[in-house]
Design an enzyme around this catalytic site. Structure first.
Site, PDB file in Angstrom:
ATOM      1  CE  LYS A  80       4.539  11.676  -3.757  1.00 49.22           C
ATOM      2  NZ  LYS A  80       5.187  11.117  -2.530  1.00 49.22           N
ATOM      3  CG  ASP A 131       3.564   8.249  -3.600  1.00 47.02           C
ATOM      4  OD1 ASP A 131       4.098   8.345  -2.471  1.00 47.02           O
ATOM      5  OD2 ASP A 131       2.454   8.207  -3.620  1.00 47.02           O
TER       6      ASP A 131
HETATM    7  P1  NDP Z   1       1.223   0.911  -3.443  1.00 47.13           P
HETATM    8  O1  NDP Z   1       0.793   1.315  -4.748  1.00 47.13           O
HETATM    9  O2  NDP Z   1       2.492   0.173  -3.451  1.00 47.13           O
HETATM   10  O3  NDP Z   1       0.288   0.416  -2.750  1.00 47.13           O
HETATM   11  C1  NDP Z   1      -0.724   1.321  -2.081  1.00 47.13           C
HETATM   12  C2  NDP Z   1      -1.853   0.567  -1.528  1.00 47.13           C
HETATM   13  O4  NDP Z   1      -2.844   1.502  -0.997  1.00 47.13           O
HETATM   14  C3  NDP Z   1      -2.549  -0.734  -2.347  1.00 47.13           C
HETATM   15  O5  NDP Z   1      -2.948  -1.711  -1.406  1.00 47.13           O
HETATM   16  C4  NDP Z   1      -3.631   0.064  -2.722  1.00 47.13           C
HETATM   17  O6  NDP Z   1      -4.881  -0.583  -2.880  1.00 47.13           O
HETATM   18  C5  NDP Z   1      -4.224   1.037  -1.613  1.00 47.13           C
HETATM   19  N1  NDP Z   1      -4.755   2.321  -1.952  1.00 47.13           N
HETATM   20  C6  NDP Z   1      -4.245   3.425  -2.938  1.00 47.13           C
HETATM   21  N2  NDP Z   1      -5.177   4.239  -3.091  1.00 47.13           N
HETATM   22  C7  NDP Z   1      -6.197   3.883  -2.271  1.00 47.13           C
HETATM   23  C8  NDP Z   1      -7.608   4.477  -2.241  1.00 47.13           C
HETATM   24  N3  NDP Z   1      -8.002   5.577  -2.904  1.00 47.13           N
HETATM   25  N4  NDP Z   1      -8.444   3.764  -1.229  1.00 47.13           N
HETATM   26  C9  NDP Z   1      -8.341   2.836  -0.734  1.00 47.13           C
HETATM   27  N5  NDP Z   1      -6.913   1.967  -0.851  1.00 47.13           N
HETATM   28  C10 NDP Z   1      -6.052   2.536  -1.352  1.00 47.13           C
HETATM   29  O7  NDP Z   1       1.823   2.348  -2.836  1.00 47.13           O
HETATM   30  P2  NDP Z   1       2.666   2.595  -1.607  1.00 47.13           P
HETATM   31  O8  NDP Z   1       2.776   1.548  -0.795  1.00 47.13           O
HETATM   32  O9  NDP Z   1       4.191   3.043  -2.053  1.00 47.13           O
HETATM   33  O10 NDP Z   1       2.053   4.005  -0.988  1.00 47.13           O
HETATM   34  C11 NDP Z   1       1.170   3.816   0.027  1.00 47.13           C
HETATM   35  C12 NDP Z   1       1.069   5.140   0.876  1.00 47.13           C
HETATM   36  O11 NDP Z   1       2.525   5.497   1.365  1.00 47.13           O
HETATM   37  C13 NDP Z   1       0.905   6.340  -0.109  1.00 47.13           C
HETATM   38  O12 NDP Z   1       0.097   7.298   0.863  1.00 47.13           O
HETATM   39  C14 NDP Z   1       2.320   6.864  -0.187  1.00 47.13           C
HETATM   40  O13 NDP Z   1       2.040   8.525  -0.361  1.00 47.13           O
HETATM   41  C15 NDP Z   1       2.934   6.770   1.250  1.00 47.13           C
HETATM   42  N6  NDP Z   1       4.557   6.709   1.029  1.00 47.13           N
HETATM   43  C16 NDP Z   1       5.095   5.767   0.063  1.00 47.13           C
HETATM   44  C17 NDP Z   1       6.377   5.624  -0.010  1.00 47.13           C
HETATM   45  C18 NDP Z   1       7.230   4.856  -0.694  1.00 47.13           C
HETATM   46  O14 NDP Z   1       8.367   4.978  -0.413  1.00 47.13           O
HETATM   47  N7  NDP Z   1       6.556   3.902  -1.619  1.00 47.13           N
HETATM   48  C19 NDP Z   1       7.432   6.541   1.144  1.00 47.13           C
HETATM   49  C20 NDP Z   1       6.585   7.264   1.935  1.00 47.13           C
HETATM   50  C21 NDP Z   1       5.186   7.201   1.971  1.00 47.13           C
HETATM   51  P3  NDP Z   1      -5.409  -0.977  -4.715  1.00 47.13           P
HETATM   52  O15 NDP Z   1      -4.215  -1.806  -5.136  1.00 47.13           O
HETATM   53  O16 NDP Z   1      -6.577  -1.638  -4.430  1.00 47.13           O
HETATM   54  O17 NDP Z   1      -5.440   0.562  -5.397  1.00 47.13           O
HETATM   55  O1  2IT Z   2       6.251  10.053   0.236  1.00 45.91           O
HETATM   56  C1  2IT Z   2       7.598   9.580  -0.141  1.00 45.91           C
HETATM   57  O2  2IT Z   2       8.260   9.990   0.702  1.00 45.91           O
HETATM   58  C2  2IT Z   2       8.000   8.866  -1.227  1.00 45.91           C
HETATM   59  N1  2IT Z   2       6.896   8.335  -1.929  1.00 45.91           N
HETATM   60  C3  2IT Z   2       9.427   8.382  -1.265  1.00 45.91           C
HETATM   61  C4  2IT Z   2      10.090   9.498  -2.107  1.00 45.91           C
HETATM   62  C5  2IT Z   2      11.534   9.275  -2.502  1.00 45.91           C
HETATM   63  O3  2IT Z   2      12.079  10.201  -3.217  1.00 45.91           O
HETATM   64  O4  2IT Z   2      11.988   8.171  -2.095  1.00 45.91           O
END
Ligand code: NDP
Ligand code: 2IT
Length: 442
Positions: free
Chosen positions: A126, A166
């Protein structure tokens, strides 16, 4: 050798001072594994637990860049290369002001187990930066990404370490990062996943985490001869994972009544339908605006500064960030009738909240199982890149569904009482630990 989980956790806390999210992630795994390890002394004698909790390598670097006013700004960049026993390091990059080493170590550690569960050959890593993309121009984001990749490019490669997105890193950032990598290394390879379709990306990768999380929830419901059809669903976040979780819930007949961002939550009693979701996608992915604009447009309630867990629902999908559900919120969810929680985010439920869900015996899918669809399709993107071909949407989606099914059954196979937390940790551990044993003291 340690006599108890408490002893082992003292060792972890002394060795990694102040990294509270990392301690939390290790504690959960150690709790799950302790009984299993006493039946498998070979892991204990080879110090697998001590080795698996120590990253193979941590890179920390300066990221200087110039903002639109011509001033120089300095951020800190990281890549935690946690474990390569079963494949090249693989995991996302997070750009958010809260990023620090402890958070990236918790995420990298979780990734090792998650990637193992996917059935694909990927190690865990990461990275990211304390850079805040909010309020920055495209040009500033590009300058930052180019500087970040100038250093990172020395350490990664399609057979070494393959980053992805992420929080704060989506298609736009992956594009800027890929462009700079290619320019420095003069090679066009699958060094990043989450790429655009025109230049090596995979169909379904943008959708994969959200869709996969809903497929996992559906698998859990199937064990009760139930489905998402007609269920009321609360989703936190409105980014990549939340958007596609909502899309799939709607497709499967569920009613999404809430989405959120860091400024608050919207509560739409009539349900967020396809058209309203399209508004959110445009608002978040193109305009990069705030979620209260949804309420202004559709007249739904806006709960400023609030998380959505007080809203009555059957299913909760936390898809924003770590520790976004505490014990009180978990109790409230269960009291209001919520009986399925599938974690789209990484570690969104704190330890006390997880205990509430487990003790109340609701269907609880932990992040390392429920959100593994994203990295799984990243693995499929790597395969397609290596073969220099691309699969159809249907082909990738079918593979994703099968992987989520396989993760679901691995969790059940390695636990008793439908404890998916324990099942995921033990199943994820075995493959990595056995590979470490095979490869000697490295
Ligand atoms: P994005 O940046 O696309 O979206 C994040 C969302 O979460 C936004 O709505 C954001 O609001 C909100 N958010 C982020 N930080 C905070 C905080 N501290 N408090 C409140 N709201 C918050 O990220 P992703 O959708 O990609 O990721 C979301 C989650 O999913 C994370 O935990 C990530 O690690 C996990 N994840 C993502 C993967 C991926 O493929 N993208 C894969 C597996 C897990 P705002 O815009 O206001 O900050
Ligand atoms: O938390 C996760 O699994 C991710 N942000 C996606 C990682 C990836 O390599 O696609």
């Amino acid at each position: 050798m340690y006599n108890s989980v408490e002893d082992f956790m003292s060792y972890i806390e002394n060795k990694n001072p102040g990294e509270k999210e990392f301690h939390q992630a290790v504690q959960e795994v150690a709790d799950s594994l302790w009984g299993f390890l006493s039946d498998h002394p070979e892991y204990v004698h080879s110090r697998i637990l001590e080795r698996i909790t120590e990253p193979e390598r941590v890179l920390i670097f300066r990221v200087p860049w110039r903002n639109d006013r011509g001033e120089i700004e300095v951020n800190r960049g990281y890549r935690v290369e946690f474990n390569s026993a079963i494949g090249p390091y693989k995991g996302g990059l997070r750009f958010h002001p809260s990023v620090n080493l402890g958070i990236l170590k918790f995420l990298g550690f979780e990734q090792v187990f998650k990637n193992s569960l996917t059935t694909l050959p990927m190690g865990g890593g990461k990275g990211g930066s304390d850079f805040d993309p909010k309020g920055k121009s495209n040009n500033e984001v590009m300058s930052f990404c180019q500087s970040f990749m100038t250093e990172l490019s020395r350490h990664i490669g399609h057979n070494t370490d393959v980053p992805a997105g992420d929080i704060g890193v989506g298609g736009r950032e992956i594009g800027f990062l890929f462009g700079q990598y290619k320019r420095i290394r003069n090679e066009f390879t699958g060094v990043l996943t989450g790429k655009s379709l025109n230049w090596g990306g995979s169909l379904i990768r943008p959708e994969a985490t959200g869709y996969g999380c809903v497929y996992f929830a559906d698998e859990m419901l199937k064990t009760k001869n139930d489905s998402l059809d007609g269920k009321t669903v609360v989703i936190s976040g409105s980014g990549n994972v939340a958007q596609y979780a909502a899309e799939k819930v709607i497709e499967l007949g569920g009613k999404v009544v809430s989405m959120s961002d860091s400024s608050g939550s919207v509560y739409d009693k009539d349900g967020i339908d396809e058209e309203k979701l399209e508004f959110i996608m445009h608002l978040k992915n193109v305009k990069r605006g705030r979620i209260n604009e949804y309420s202004d447009k559709f007249g739904a309630e806006f709960m400023e500064g609030k998380r959505p867990w007080g809203i009555k629902c059957d299913v909760a999908l936390p898809c924003a960030t770590q520790n976004e559900i505490n014990e009180v919120e978990a109790r409230e969810l269960v009291k209001n009738g919520c009986f399925v929680v599938a974690e789209g985010a990484n570690m969104p439920s704190n330890a006390e909240a997880v205990n509430v869900f487990l003790s109340k015996k609701i269907l609880f899918g932990p992040g390392k199982a429920a959100n593994a669809g994203g990295v799984a399709v990243s693995g499929l993107e790597m395969s397609q890149n290596s073969m220099h071909l691309s699969w159809t949407r249907k082909e990738v989606d079918t593979r994703l569904k099968n992987i989520m099914k396989s993760i679901h059954s691995s969790c059940l196979e390695h636990s008793t009482n439908e404890n998916y937390v324990k099942g995921a940790n033990i199943a994820g551990f075995i493959k990595v630990a056995d590979s470490m044993l095979d490869q000697g003291v490295v």
